[in-house]
Design an enzyme around this catalytic site. Structure first.
Site, PDB file in Angstrom:
ATOM      1  N   HIS A 146      22.826 -81.203   8.809  1.00  0.00           N
ATOM      2  CA  HIS A 146      21.259 -81.625   7.744  1.00  0.00           C
ATOM      3  C   HIS A 146      20.758 -82.315   8.843  1.00  0.00           C
ATOM      4  O   HIS A 146      21.023 -82.458   9.710  1.00  0.00           O
ATOM      5  CB  HIS A 146      21.679 -82.125   6.851  1.00  0.00           C
ATOM      6  CG  HIS A 146      22.217 -81.619   5.532  1.00  0.00           C
ATOM      7  ND1 HIS A 146      21.509 -80.579   4.675  1.00  0.00           N
ATOM      8  CD2 HIS A 146      23.281 -81.851   4.371  1.00  0.00           C
ATOM      9  CE1 HIS A 146      22.294 -79.807   3.885  1.00  0.00           C
ATOM     10  NE2 HIS A 146      23.157 -80.941   4.132  1.00  0.00           N
ATOM     11  N   ASP A 149      12.868 -84.806   9.602  1.00  0.00           N
ATOM     12  CA  ASP A 149      11.525 -84.826  10.108  1.00  0.00           C
ATOM     13  C   ASP A 149      11.126 -85.794   9.493  1.00  0.00           C
ATOM     14  O   ASP A 149      10.766 -84.916   8.067  1.00  0.00           O
ATOM     15  CB  ASP A 149      10.816 -83.451  10.296  1.00  0.00           C
ATOM     16  CG  ASP A 149       9.573 -83.183  10.419  1.00  0.00           C
ATOM     17  OD1 ASP A 149       9.332 -83.938  11.058  1.00  0.00           O
ATOM     18  OD2 ASP A 149       9.056 -82.155  10.867  1.00  0.00           O
ATOM     19  N   HIS A 151       6.903 -86.893   8.986  1.00  0.00           N
ATOM     20  CA  HIS A 151       5.492 -86.326   9.657  1.00  0.00           C
ATOM     21  C   HIS A 151       5.056 -88.104   9.680  1.00  0.00           C
ATOM     22  O   HIS A 151       4.499 -87.467  10.348  1.00  0.00           O
ATOM     23  CB  HIS A 151       4.782 -85.765   8.196  1.00  0.00           C
ATOM     24  CG  HIS A 151       5.690 -84.088   8.357  1.00  0.00           C
ATOM     25  ND1 HIS A 151       4.866 -83.328   7.121  1.00  0.00           N
ATOM     26  CD2 HIS A 151       6.727 -83.599   8.700  1.00  0.00           C
ATOM     27  CE1 HIS A 151       5.137 -81.650   7.556  1.00  0.00           C
ATOM     28  NE2 HIS A 151       6.554 -82.425   8.336  1.00  0.00           N
ATOM     29  N   HIS A 186      10.971 -84.385   5.471  1.00  0.00           N
ATOM     30  CA  HIS A 186      11.818 -82.853   5.276  1.00  0.00           C
ATOM     31  C   HIS A 186      13.126 -82.571   6.188  1.00  0.00           C
ATOM     32  O   HIS A 186      12.856 -82.944   7.066  1.00  0.00           O
ATOM     33  CB  HIS A 186      11.236 -81.493   4.806  1.00  0.00           C
ATOM     34  CG  HIS A 186      10.594 -80.956   5.931  1.00  0.00           C
ATOM     35  ND1 HIS A 186      10.959 -80.057   6.702  1.00  0.00           N
ATOM     36  CD2 HIS A 186       9.158 -81.075   6.566  1.00  0.00           C
ATOM     37  CE1 HIS A 186      10.110 -79.946   7.913  1.00  0.00           C
ATOM     38  NE2 HIS A 186       8.791 -80.346   7.943  1.00  0.00           N
ATOM     39  N   CYS A 187      14.385 -81.518   5.823  1.00  0.00           N
ATOM     40  CA  CYS A 187      14.939 -81.358   6.548  1.00  0.00           C
ATOM     41  C   CYS A 187      14.395 -80.222   7.709  1.00  0.00           C
ATOM     42  O   CYS A 187      14.029 -79.332   6.777  1.00  0.00           O
ATOM     43  CB  CYS A 187      16.499 -80.933   6.218  1.00  0.00           C
ATOM     44  SG  CYS A 187      17.547 -80.755   6.660  1.00  0.00           S
ATOM     45  N   HIS A 197      16.481 -75.262   3.055  1.00  0.00           N
ATOM     46  CA  HIS A 197      16.656 -76.427   3.022  1.00  0.00           C
ATOM     47  C   HIS A 197      15.434 -77.190   2.076  1.00  0.00           C
ATOM     48  O   HIS A 197      15.673 -77.687   1.475  1.00  0.00           O
ATOM     49  CB  HIS A 197      16.890 -77.835   3.984  1.00  0.00           C
ATOM     50  CG  HIS A 197      18.396 -77.114   4.877  1.00  0.00           C
ATOM     51  ND1 HIS A 197      19.736 -78.484   4.939  1.00  0.00           N
ATOM     52  CD2 HIS A 197      18.855 -75.854   4.739  1.00  0.00           C
ATOM     53  CE1 HIS A 197      20.685 -77.523   5.567  1.00  0.00           C
ATOM     54  NE2 HIS A 197      20.523 -76.215   5.643  1.00  0.00           N
ATOM     55  N   MET A 202      15.092 -79.988  -0.109  1.00  0.00           N
ATOM     56  CA  MET A 202      15.414 -81.576   0.700  1.00  0.00           C
ATOM     57  C   MET A 202      13.828 -81.766   1.328  1.00  0.00           C
ATOM     58  O   MET A 202      14.077 -81.557   2.681  1.00  0.00           O
ATOM     59  CB  MET A 202      16.312 -80.963   2.578  1.00  0.00           C
ATOM     60  CG  MET A 202      17.447 -81.886   2.909  1.00  0.00           C
ATOM     61  SD  MET A 202      18.798 -80.943   3.426  1.00  0.00           S
ATOM     62  CE  MET A 202      19.656 -82.650   3.571  1.00  0.00           C
ATOM     63  N   HIS A 307      -4.715 -82.987 -10.238  1.00  0.00           N
ATOM     64  CA  HIS A 307      -5.234 -82.242 -11.905  1.00  0.00           C
ATOM     65  C   HIS A 307      -4.299 -83.397 -12.684  1.00  0.00           C
ATOM     66  O   HIS A 307      -3.650 -82.984 -13.032  1.00  0.00           O
ATOM     67  CB  HIS A 307      -6.268 -81.683 -12.322  1.00  0.00           C
ATOM     68  CG  HIS A 307      -7.049 -81.390 -13.064  1.00  0.00           C
ATOM     69  ND1 HIS A 307      -8.558 -81.712 -13.082  1.00  0.00           N
ATOM     70  CD2 HIS A 307      -7.163 -81.257 -14.812  1.00  0.00           C
ATOM     71  CE1 HIS A 307      -9.401 -82.092 -13.959  1.00  0.00           C
ATOM     72  NE2 HIS A 307      -8.407 -81.710 -15.226  1.00  0.00           N
ATOM     73  N   GLU A 331     -12.188 -84.862  -9.598  1.00  0.00           N
ATOM     74  CA  GLU A 331     -11.654 -83.708 -10.700  1.00  0.00           C
ATOM     75  C   GLU A 331     -10.772 -83.145  -9.916  1.00  0.00           C
ATOM     76  O   GLU A 331      -9.772 -83.443 -11.086  1.00  0.00           O
ATOM     77  CB  GLU A 331     -12.861 -82.765 -11.884  1.00  0.00           C
ATOM     78  CG  GLU A 331     -13.309 -81.727 -10.466  1.00  0.00           C
ATOM     79  CD  GLU A 331     -13.911 -80.579 -11.648  1.00  0.00           C
ATOM     80  OE1 GLU A 331     -13.905 -80.924 -12.081  1.00  0.00           O
ATOM     81  OE2 GLU A 331     -14.960 -79.942 -10.404  1.00  0.00           O
ATOM     82  N   THR A 332     -10.241 -82.871  -9.216  1.00  0.00           N
ATOM     83  CA  THR A 332      -8.814 -81.591  -9.064  1.00  0.00           C
ATOM     84  C   THR A 332      -9.168 -82.045  -7.053  1.00  0.00           C
ATOM     85  O   THR A 332     -10.078 -82.203  -7.341  1.00  0.00           O
ATOM     86  CB  THR A 332      -9.191 -80.102  -8.871  1.00  0.00           C
ATOM     87  OG1 THR A 332      -9.501 -80.629 -10.639  1.00  0.00           O
ATOM     88  CG2 THR A 332      -7.755 -79.345  -8.767  1.00  0.00           C
ATOM     89  N   HIS A 358      -3.649 -78.318 -11.305  1.00  0.00           N
ATOM     90  CA  HIS A 358      -4.526 -76.946 -11.542  1.00  0.00           C
ATOM     91  C   HIS A 358      -5.107 -75.755 -10.885  1.00  0.00           C
ATOM     92  O   HIS A 358      -5.744 -74.525 -11.279  1.00  0.00           O
ATOM     93  CB  HIS A 358      -5.638 -77.637 -11.269  1.00  0.00           C
ATOM     94  CG  HIS A 358      -6.364 -77.464 -12.743  1.00  0.00           C
ATOM     95  ND1 HIS A 358      -7.522 -75.815 -12.517  1.00  0.00           N
ATOM     96  CD2 HIS A 358      -7.126 -78.033 -13.840  1.00  0.00           C
ATOM     97  CE1 HIS A 358      -8.069 -76.061 -14.537  1.00  0.00           C
ATOM     98  NE2 HIS A 358      -7.759 -76.880 -14.040  1.00  0.00           N
TER      99      HIS A 358
END
Length: 394
Positions: A146, A149, A151, A186-187, A197, A202, A307, A331-332, A358
């Site tokens: 494993h 990463d 971001h 994430h992996c 993964h 993950m 939403h 709204e969304t 939604h």
């Protein structure tokens, strides 16, 4: 280190070879290029200045250190909304856990690959300019290699190139929070194992707050009473010839069966926080009229459309960047695959709110929905049932 008596490979080489063998040639080319990039990154890292102020190792060593106690989703660790003092080093420890995981109440299960035993992994919180120092532990009893990463970080594939750990190993990575916002982690081992993964749970999120706190477009301080951290997860569970969910003895055993399902790009489940109904019923989120909630929504693989039924996004950082002015009154909103976003809402009416994706098929049929139970007094000015249902007058 133990040696495999059959072929003479030491344990690291054997496991590494097993991982690489499972990847396609195309992804192998990517891995070679990535390793070359990491090597180049290491050579220039000492002279790189990614932030406005670059500290020396001695200066970083002199910074205050704070150990962050991680908590399971949908909650956030204790933190200050406005930074106190200057930059600090936020110490975080995450243990990788490979777990048998129930996805719904109808027999669908998988072997989840997790950070700290939860899907999503726990939320990490810091302020812009802080340093996050992660100790990543891969226990001896796990089967797989494993890494992680971020971001939110800069360089070396988000740290993925510097954090590969085989079972029985641990690694320490420090990265500087140079951009504020909410971000996915994430992996990302190599090749086909990257999506494998991620869709086995993950992944998680980091929130990097501006040092002065969240602001509206006019520079006014925005605050929140609750943090609701939602990790939207797509699962791809194979079925047998009779249409029943397949069950496997250990992590990785489903690889040959799950890859064709993944390639359809059609998930069998799309859920919040690991399971259908994980945030409903007895596990519903709780709030009250007058309280402000910060919804953090992360999706590491697919697009989503959060939403809040019965409410709105008062302030929304759709792309996750707190450096940008928030949108208002949505709204969304849209969360791009591989990213996280945030929305603030102050509850004005009591009752049960439904927070969902939604794409209503994914929400109702596949599981991407949650409930927020809000206490308080009803306001007839906002809504009132003027007449009850009854026969249509003739």
């Amino acid at each position: 280190m133990p040696t495999d008596t059959k072929n003479g490979l030491d344990r690291r080489s054997f496991l590494k070879a097993s991982t690489v063998a499972s990847s396609t040639a195309a992804f192998g080319a990517f891995a070679v290029a990535a390793n070359q990039a990491v090597a180049a990154t290491k050579e220039v890292a000492a002279g790189a200045a990614e932030a406005e102020v670059s500290l020396t190792e001695a200066e970083i060593a002199a910074l205050p250190r704070v150990k962050q106690e991680l908590v399971a989703p949908p909650f956030a660790p204790k933190h200050d909304q406005v930074a106190k003092g200057g930059p600090k080093v936020v110490e975080v420890t995450m243990t990788i856990k490979e777990l048998r995981w129930e996805v719904d109440d109808h027999g669908a299960e998988t072997w989840a690959l997790t950070f700290e035993g939860s899907v999503p992994g726990p939320l990490i919180v810091c302020h812009e300019g802080d340093y996050v120092e992660l100790t990543l532990i891969n226990p001896e009893y796990n089967r797989m290699e494993h890494n992680i990463d971020f971001h939110s970080s800069t360089g070396a594939l988000g740290g993925a190139g510097l954090t590969h750990v085989l079972p029985g190993e641990q690694v320490k990575l420090r990265w500087k929070a140079v951009k504020s916002g909410v971000f996915v982690y994430h992996c990302a081992p190599e090749g086909q194992m990257i999506p494998y993964h991620v869709v086995h749970g993950m992944n998680g999120a980091v929130m990097v707050l501006p040092r002065e706190g969240l602001k509206d477009k006019d520079g006014n301080l925005l605050s929140y009473d609750d943090v609701f951290y939602v990790g939207e997860q797509d699962f791809y569970i194979p079925k047998d010839e009779n249409g029943d969910w397949k069950v496997y003895d250990g992590p990785g055993d489903n690889f040959a069966d799950v890859m064709p399902v993944m390639r359809t790009l059609t998930p069998t489940h799309v859920v919040f926080n690991g399971k259908v109904g994980a945030l409903t019923g007895d596990h519903a989120l709780k709030s009250a009229v007058g309280r402000t909630a910060l919804f953090i929504h992360a999706q590491s693989n697919r697009d989503s459309r959060p939403h809040l039924i019965g409410g709105h996004g008062d302030y929304v950082w759709e792309t996750g960047s707190f450096a940008d002015d928030p949108a208002t009154g949505l709204e969304t909103w849209f969360i791009r695959g591989g990213s996280a976003g945030a929305a603030l809402y102050t509850f004005r009416q009591p009752g049960v709110y439904v927070y969902l994706n939604h794409n209503l098929i994914e929400a109702v049929e596949l599981g991407a929905a949650s409930h927020v139970i809000v206490d308080g007094e009803w306001d007839d000015d906002l809504m009132k049932q003027v007449s009850k249902p009854g026969p249509i007058p003739s």
